[in-house]
Design a protein around this motif. Structure first.
Motif, PDB file in Angstrom:
ATOM      1  N   VAL A  49      34.910  38.216  38.638  1.00  0.00           N
ATOM      2  CA  VAL A  49      34.585  38.413  37.223  1.00  0.00           C
ATOM      3  C   VAL A  49      34.833  39.876  36.873  1.00  0.00           C
ATOM      4  O   VAL A  49      34.338  40.777  37.561  1.00  0.00           O
ATOM      5  CB  VAL A  49      33.108  38.046  36.926  1.00  0.00           C
ATOM      6  CG1 VAL A  49      32.783  38.327  35.459  1.00  0.00           C
ATOM      7  CG2 VAL A  49      32.834  36.587  37.263  1.00  0.00           C
ATOM      8  N   ASN A  50      35.598  40.125  35.812  1.00  0.00           N
ATOM      9  CA  ASN A  50      35.915  41.490  35.387  1.00  0.00           C
ATOM     10  C   ASN A  50      35.133  41.860  34.130  1.00  0.00           C
ATOM     11  O   ASN A  50      35.010  41.048  33.207  1.00  0.00           O
ATOM     12  CB  ASN A  50      37.415  41.628  35.123  1.00  0.00           C
ATOM     13  CG  ASN A  50      38.233  41.372  36.374  1.00  0.00           C
ATOM     14  OD1 ASN A  50      37.832  41.739  37.476  1.00  0.00           O
ATOM     15  ND2 ASN A  50      39.375  40.726  36.215  1.00  0.00           N
ATOM     16  N   TRP A  51      34.639  43.079  34.101  1.00  0.00           N
ATOM     17  CA  TRP A  51      33.854  43.574  32.970  1.00  0.00           C
ATOM     18  C   TRP A  51      34.439  44.875  32.446  1.00  0.00           C
ATOM     19  O   TRP A  51      34.972  45.681  33.213  1.00  0.00           O
ATOM     20  CB  TRP A  51      32.416  43.862  33.417  1.00  0.00           C
ATOM     21  CG  TRP A  51      31.561  42.665  33.615  1.00  0.00           C
ATOM     22  CD1 TRP A  51      31.407  41.931  34.771  1.00  0.00           C
ATOM     23  CD2 TRP A  51      30.683  42.063  32.658  1.00  0.00           C
ATOM     24  NE1 TRP A  51      30.513  40.912  34.574  1.00  0.00           N
ATOM     25  CE2 TRP A  51      30.042  40.961  33.293  1.00  0.00           C
ATOM     26  CE3 TRP A  51      30.389  42.338  31.322  1.00  0.00           C
ATOM     27  CZ2 TRP A  51      29.123  40.148  32.633  1.00  0.00           C
ATOM     28  CZ3 TRP A  51      29.468  41.532  30.669  1.00  0.00           C
ATOM     29  CH2 TRP A  51      28.851  40.450  31.319  1.00  0.00           C
ATOM     30  N   LEU A  52      34.276  45.074  31.146  1.00  0.00           N
ATOM     31  CA  LEU A  52      34.486  46.383  30.520  1.00  0.00           C
ATOM     32  C   LEU A  52      33.136  46.838  30.003  1.00  0.00           C
ATOM     33  O   LEU A  52      32.451  46.098  29.288  1.00  0.00           O
ATOM     34  CB  LEU A  52      35.470  46.282  29.356  1.00  0.00           C
ATOM     35  CG  LEU A  52      36.889  45.831  29.694  1.00  0.00           C
ATOM     36  CD1 LEU A  52      37.713  45.712  28.414  1.00  0.00           C
ATOM     37  CD2 LEU A  52      37.544  46.815  30.655  1.00  0.00           C
ATOM     38  N   THR A  53      32.735  48.030  30.371  1.00  0.00           N
ATOM     39  CA  THR A  53      31.401  48.524  30.026  1.00  0.00           C
ATOM     40  C   THR A  53      31.512  49.968  29.553  1.00  0.00           C
ATOM     41  O   THR A  53      32.439  50.688  29.950  1.00  0.00           O
ATOM     42  CB  THR A  53      30.479  48.427  31.265  1.00  0.00           C
ATOM     43  OG1 THR A  53      30.277  47.046  31.561  1.00  0.00           O
ATOM     44  CG2 THR A  53      29.132  49.083  31.040  1.00  0.00           C
ATOM     45  N   ALA A  54      30.556  50.376  28.733  1.00  0.00           N
ATOM     46  CA  ALA A  54      30.573  51.755  28.227  1.00  0.00           C
ATOM     47  C   ALA A  54      29.197  52.398  28.315  1.00  0.00           C
ATOM     48  O   ALA A  54      28.186  51.757  28.014  1.00  0.00           O
ATOM     49  CB  ALA A  54      31.058  51.782  26.782  1.00  0.00           C
ATOM     50  N   VAL A  55      29.179  53.652  28.753  1.00  0.00           N
ATOM     51  CA  VAL A  55      27.974  54.478  28.652  1.00  0.00           C
ATOM     52  C   VAL A  55      28.130  55.288  27.374  1.00  0.00           C
ATOM     53  O   VAL A  55      28.986  56.179  27.286  1.00  0.00           O
ATOM     54  CB  VAL A  55      27.818  55.409  29.870  1.00  0.00           C
ATOM     55  CG1 VAL A  55      26.555  56.254  29.731  1.00  0.00           C
ATOM     56  CG2 VAL A  55      27.784  54.602  31.168  1.00  0.00           C
ATOM     57  N   LEU A  56      27.308  54.953  26.379  1.00  0.00           N
ATOM     58  CA  LEU A  56      27.450  55.537  25.044  1.00  0.00           C
ATOM     59  C   LEU A  56      26.227  56.377  24.697  1.00  0.00           C
ATOM     60  O   LEU A  56      25.084  55.933  24.887  1.00  0.00           O
ATOM     61  CB  LEU A  56      27.607  54.426  24.003  1.00  0.00           C
ATOM     62  CG  LEU A  56      28.794  53.472  24.233  1.00  0.00           C
ATOM     63  CD1 LEU A  56      28.701  52.282  23.289  1.00  0.00           C
ATOM     64  CD2 LEU A  56      30.120  54.212  24.048  1.00  0.00           C
ATOM     65  N   LYS A  57      26.463  57.561  24.180  1.00  0.00           N
ATOM     66  CA  LYS A  57      25.330  58.391  23.778  1.00  0.00           C
ATOM     67  C   LYS A  57      25.487  58.846  22.330  1.00  0.00           C
ATOM     68  O   LYS A  57      26.595  58.909  21.789  1.00  0.00           O
ATOM     69  CB  LYS A  57      25.147  59.577  24.716  1.00  0.00           C
ATOM     70  CG  LYS A  57      26.213  60.641  24.618  1.00  0.00           C
ATOM     71  CD  LYS A  57      25.854  61.827  25.521  1.00  0.00           C
ATOM     72  CE  LYS A  57      26.918  62.916  25.429  1.00  0.00           C
ATOM     73  NZ  LYS A  57      26.576  64.084  26.265  1.00  0.00           N
ATOM     74  N   THR A  58      24.358  59.161  21.723  1.00  0.00           N
ATOM     75  CA  THR A  58      24.331  59.631  20.342  1.00  0.00           C
ATOM     76  C   THR A  58      24.395  61.152  20.323  1.00  0.00           C
ATOM     77  O   THR A  58      24.322  61.809  21.373  1.00  0.00           O
ATOM     78  CB  THR A  58      23.033  59.177  19.659  1.00  0.00           C
ATOM     79  OG1 THR A  58      21.923  59.737  20.375  1.00  0.00           O
ATOM     80  CG2 THR A  58      22.922  57.660  19.634  1.00  0.00           C
ATOM     81  N   SER A  59      24.483  61.703  19.133  1.00  0.00           N
ATOM     82  CA  SER A  59      24.544  63.164  19.001  1.00  0.00           C
ATOM     83  C   SER A  59      23.257  63.830  19.469  1.00  0.00           C
ATOM     84  O   SER A  59      23.252  65.001  19.840  1.00  0.00           O
ATOM     85  CB  SER A  59      24.825  63.548  17.541  1.00  0.00           C
ATOM     86  OG  SER A  59      23.833  62.995  16.687  1.00  0.00           O
ATOM     87  N   ASP A  60      22.141  63.074  19.447  1.00  0.00           N
ATOM     88  CA  ASP A  60      20.881  63.665  19.929  1.00  0.00           C
ATOM     89  C   ASP A  60      20.570  63.242  21.373  1.00  0.00           C
ATOM     90  O   ASP A  60      19.406  63.186  21.783  1.00  0.00           O
ATOM     91  CB  ASP A  60      19.712  63.311  18.995  1.00  0.00           C
ATOM     92  CG  ASP A  60      19.491  61.816  18.874  1.00  0.00           C
ATOM     93  OD1 ASP A  60      20.329  61.034  19.376  1.00  0.00           O
ATOM     94  OD2 ASP A  60      18.470  61.409  18.275  1.00  0.00           O
ATOM     95  N   GLU A  61      21.619  62.938  22.133  1.00  0.00           N
ATOM     96  CA  GLU A  61      21.517  62.706  23.575  1.00  0.00           C
ATOM     97  C   GLU A  61      20.657  61.484  23.942  1.00  0.00           C
ATOM     98  O   GLU A  61      19.892  61.509  24.903  1.00  0.00           O
ATOM     99  CB  GLU A  61      20.945  63.961  24.289  1.00  0.00           C
ATOM    100  CG  GLU A  61      21.804  65.192  24.166  1.00  0.00           C
ATOM    101  CD  GLU A  61      23.043  65.129  25.059  1.00  0.00           C
ATOM    102  OE1 GLU A  61      22.955  64.621  26.182  1.00  0.00           O
ATOM    103  OE2 GLU A  61      24.114  65.591  24.594  1.00  0.00           O
TER     104      GLU A  61
END
Length: 364
Positions: free
Chosen positions: A238-250
């Motif tokens: 099984v293949n996944w695409l994932t993201a670690v996303l942060k806002t401007s206030d960390e």
């Protein structure tokens, strides 16, 4: 089914040889210091499909946080998943939690000491029931796990396929016949210990075995051929695409997995399962967040890590991107923005723990 098992000619001598070895050679393990049924139960659940060395720190940490069955029963889902984080097979701890609640509510906090009652508890199968009853209560019940089936398949020359659920009955019958009625706790533990230390899956140390004189496989020179076990089916990719996303206030975006199924109720970095090999990853991921969450984000051009993780029945390959969120996020009970410190308090599955560790090295 094999109804005519060939037992050792001197069963009492077999018991004495096995128990004498165990008394002298048993490992010093924390769950052997106390026969409290709750502690025995916790250790047996943790040890299912997990190595002893891995379990020890988890067991000690678990009992420090939940020293009594009442403390564990009243805990919330987040805290039980966090203390179990990294141990895997999370349905084990969820079932244990449900069952201990029932023990507190219906049995006054006393773990049942009969096979009929204890088997009614959620997640308590024949092995766990037998282990608790024999080790904590001294009842002559079989506790048949993979180690025990391997050991007895060699000692008694049992050639039935141990991968078949029906075969367990043969081994349970054998243990009923062989078990030391005066010390069932040590007998069951000794069989397991023999399988762990001497009668190992490959290259069993037959010359060091305390019961080799009673072992039919040793006498016939076929110990290496047993037990008979059919191969598992190949694992699914099984293949996944994932993201670690942060806002401007960390703050970082995390989501909770569904209440049912694989890794239920654990938290993760959001992503999407994709078919086939990876292609146009960045565009797929950006489109997913726009469609699923109405989020605008900016991703780096390439992934910063790829994580492989093998479960019992499938393999995950996760391609992970780092990015920033634009605009506001509509938080829900299953989608949250958390600070770096807060993130450490949530329970994540192992592959997402690896993602976070790599992200911290690369970006923080």
């Amino acid at each position: 089914m094999n109804d005519s098992l060939q037992y050792p000619t001197n069963i009492q001598q077999f018991r004495e040889d096995l128990l004498s070895w165990f008394e002298h050679e048993q490992r010093d393990l924390p769950w052997r210091k106390d026969s409290d049924p709750y502690k025995v139960w916790v250790s047996e659940v943790m040890l299912q499909q997990t190595r002893v060395d891995t379990v020890i720190p988890y067991y000690e940490r678990f009992l420090k946080k939940f020293p009594t069955i009442e403390k564990f029963a009243e805990a919330d889902d987040e805290s039980i998943l966090k203390v179990w984080e990294g141990l895997g097979y999370y349905s084990r701890v969820r079932n244990l939690h449900s069952a201990t609640k029932e023990v507190v509510e219906s049995y006054g906090g006393i773990v049942p000491d009969t096979l009929e009652e204890i088997s009614k508890l959620k997640g308590v199968g024949p092995y766990t029931a037998g282990a608790i009853l024999s080790i904590a209560y001294g009842k002559p019940e079989p506790a048949v796990d993979g180690n025990v089936m391997r050991v007895l398949s060699r000692i008694l020359l049992i050639r039935e396929d141990i991968a078949k659920p029906s075969t367990r009955k043969i081994f349970e019958k054998a243990v009923y016949e062989l078990i030391d009625k005066k010390n069932p706790s040590y007998f069951n533990q000794a069989l397991m210990e023999l399988g762990a230390l001497i009668c190992t899956p490959t290259s069993p140390a037959c010359l060091l075995c305390p019961v080799r004189e009673h072992c039919l496989a040793f006498q016939e020179g076929v110990a290496q051929e047993l037990p008979v076990k059919t191969r598992k089916k190949s694992t699914k990719q099984v293949n996944w695409l994932t993201a670690v996303l942060k806002t401007s206030d960390e703050r970082f975006l995390i989501r909770k997995r569904p209440d049912q199924g694989l890794l239920a109720k654990l938290w993760e970095f959001p992503g999407i399962e994709v078919n086939g090999r990876f292609s146009s990853n960045r565009q797929i991921l950006t489109g997913y967040f726009e469609n699923e969450y109405e989020l605008e984000l900016e991703l780096e051009s390439g992934s910063f890590t790829r994580v492989d993780h093998v479960f019992s029945h499938l393999k995950w390959t996760i391609d992970v991107f780092a990015g920033t969120l634009k605009g506001s996020v509509q938080e829900t009970k299953n989608l949250r923005l958390v600070t770096r410190d807060q993130l450490e308090e949530y329970a994540f599955p192992v592959p997402h723990q690896k993602i976070w560790q790599t992200y911290k090295v690369e970006y923080l």
